[in-house]
Design an enzyme around this catalytic site. Structure first.
Site, mmCIF file in Angstrom:
data_model
loop_
_atom_site.group_PDB
_atom_site.id
_atom_site.type_symbol
_atom_site.label_atom_id
_atom_site.label_comp_id
_atom_site.label_asym_id
_atom_site.label_seq_id
_atom_site.Cartn_x
_atom_site.Cartn_y
_atom_site.Cartn_z
ATOM 1 C CD GLN A 1 -8.514 18.777 -10.866
ATOM 2 O OE1 GLN A 1 -7.692 19.263 -11.634
ATOM 3 N NE2 GLN A 1 -9.646 18.247 -11.289
ATOM 4 C CB CYS A 2 -4.895 23.898 -6.121
ATOM 5 S SG CYS A 2 -5.576 24.796 -7.501
ATOM 6 C CG ASP B 1 6.095 -1.661 -3.459
ATOM 7 O OD1 ASP B 1 7.080 -1.641 -4.194
ATOM 8 O OD2 ASP B 1 5.272 -0.720 -3.389
ATOM 9 C CB SER B 2 3.865 1.439 0.785
ATOM 10 O OG SER B 2 4.073 2.446 -0.169
ATOM 11 C CB THR C 1 12.477 2.201 -1.101
ATOM 12 O OG1 THR C 1 11.570 2.129 -2.189
ATOM 13 C CG2 THR C 1 13.873 2.375 -1.663
ATOM 14 C CG ASP D 1 5.212 4.098 -4.165
ATOM 15 O OD1 ASP D 1 5.962 5.078 -4.351
ATOM 16 O OD2 ASP D 1 5.351 3.011 -4.756
HETATM 17 N N1 ASP Z 1 7.428 1.283 -3.968
HETATM 18 C C1 ASP Z 1 8.052 1.678 -2.743
HETATM 19 C C2 ASP Z 1 7.005 1.593 -1.632
HETATM 20 O O1 ASP Z 1 6.214 2.455 -1.514
HETATM 21 C C3 ASP Z 1 8.592 3.070 -2.848
HETATM 22 C C4 ASP Z 1 9.313 3.595 -1.643
HETATM 23 O O2 ASP Z 1 9.353 3.021 -0.583
HETATM 24 O O3 ASP Z 1 9.904 4.675 -1.768
HETATM 25 O O4 ASP Z 1 7.005 0.625 -0.898
#
Ligand code: ASP
Length: 345
Positions: free
Chosen positions: A281-282, A61-62, A17, A94
């Protein structure tokens, strides 16, 4: 202490992002080139240390990240290790915790900062968090005392906190404060000053050359338990011939159902050479399979303790250990050790 002008930081821009722009037609965000980031942060050109950039092509995008990209990152770091004092990995949020965890295992004997950062709002937007994240991450990557880096580890910087990378998890998709490190204190807290938590930072005890690990095993399953999970689902995972390891995401301090088909399928998987690791899971706390009868049954079935590993660190530790192609006994012994500060023993 080295004079400031001599310091050099390499930014590895992978996407996310932070550098995204909105498509005028679809209105969706997509990655854009680094000149856009530079235009928004002119300070980069006058930072007081040299800043160079290597840009991934294509930018991603990650949520598209995969081990090949991690290999590319560690190769870049190895190739430029001597020329730079620290490295910044600009990355989407992400999967940033997965990448930070993976890099920590893939970079053995790391003695320089590798700081991952990104943002929740693109750097071109008015209220962006990207500018502060990037500038502070660079400051931390360049910080030295007596010629030694202050944070010689893979760390993640986000919204005023620096965390050990393999202790992080993304806990908010909306807040600027997107990451948590529930089982380990921040390595630094940032206000007017940067307050380093020296006692929490891992410093190398001997000088050894950087060694990168590029083989990662991806045939690993994550099975999150839930009430009512059916036998065929569990068996599909446990009996799959390709599966090398299974992370069992259990309840509380590492508990699971004691139904006989469940325990039997785990026991069989272990007998067939699969590594089964118990991670809770905690969000916070650790696994202790001796505490309840339900946990003890897992121990008896051959399940390994994941202690206070995050799922991200557990997965990438297994990818790394299985990728080394060492014997199962050795893998078991490494799982009981903290290799990069990923577990508290
Ligand atoms: N979808 C984006 C990513 O992970 C989200 C971000 O960067 O905040 O590349």
């Amino acid at each position: 202490m080295k004079p400031k002008e001599e310091e050099a930081i390499l930014i590895i821009y992978t996407g996310g992002t932070i550098g995204m722009v909105r498509d005028p037609v679809t209105r969706a965000l997509h990655p854009f080139d680094f000149s856009h980031v530079q235009d928004q942060v002119p300070e980069l050109r006058s930072f007081g240390c040299r800043i160079d950039t290597i840009t991934f092509s294509p930018l991603i995008d990650s949520s598209d990240i995969k081990p090949e990209f991690w290999v590319r990152m560690v190769r870049i770091i190895e190739e430029h290790y001597e020329q730079y004092d620290g490295f910044i990995v600009l990355h989407g949020t992400d999967t940033m915790a997965y990448t930070a965890s993976a890099l920590s295992f893939m970079l053995e004997n790391l003695q320089k900062p590798v700081i991952l950062t990104g943002s929740q709002l693109p750097i071109g937007t008015l209220r962006t968090d990207g500018k502060e994240n990037l500038i502070t991450a660079i400051e931390i990557a360049a910080a030295q005392k007596d010629g030694q880096p202050l944070v010689p580890e893979v760390a993640l910087y986000f919204e005023n906190r620096l965390y050990r990378g393999n202790r992080t998890t993304k806990t908010s998709s909306e807040h600027f404060n997107a990451f948590s490190s529930p089982n380990y204190p921040p390595l630094a807290e940032i206000g007017i000053n940067i307050k380093y938590n020296y006692g929490a930072i891992r410093y190398p005890t001997s000088v050894k050359p950087l060694r990168i690990h590029q083989n990662l095993e991806t045939n690993i399953a994550i099975l999150k338990l839930y009430p009512g999970m059916s036998e065929n689902i569990v068996r599909a995972v446990m009996e799959n011939k390709q599966t090398q390891a299974v992370i069992l995401e259990t309840y509380g301090s590492g508990n699971a159902t004691t139904e006989s088909w469940f325990l039997q399928s785990i026991e069989d998987a272990v007998k067939h050479g699969k590594v089964v690791v118990n991670i809770t899971q905690c969000l916070a706390g650790k696994v202790d399979m001796t505490k309840y009868e339900n946990g003890q049954k897992l121990l008896e079935a051959g399940v390994m303790n994941g202690y206070d590993l995050t799922t991200e660190a557990g997965l990438t530790k297994l990818m790394f250990l299985l990728g080394m192609r060492t014997g199962k006994q050795e893998i078991r012994s490494y799982l009981n050790k903290s290799l990069r500060g990923e577990i508290s023993m």
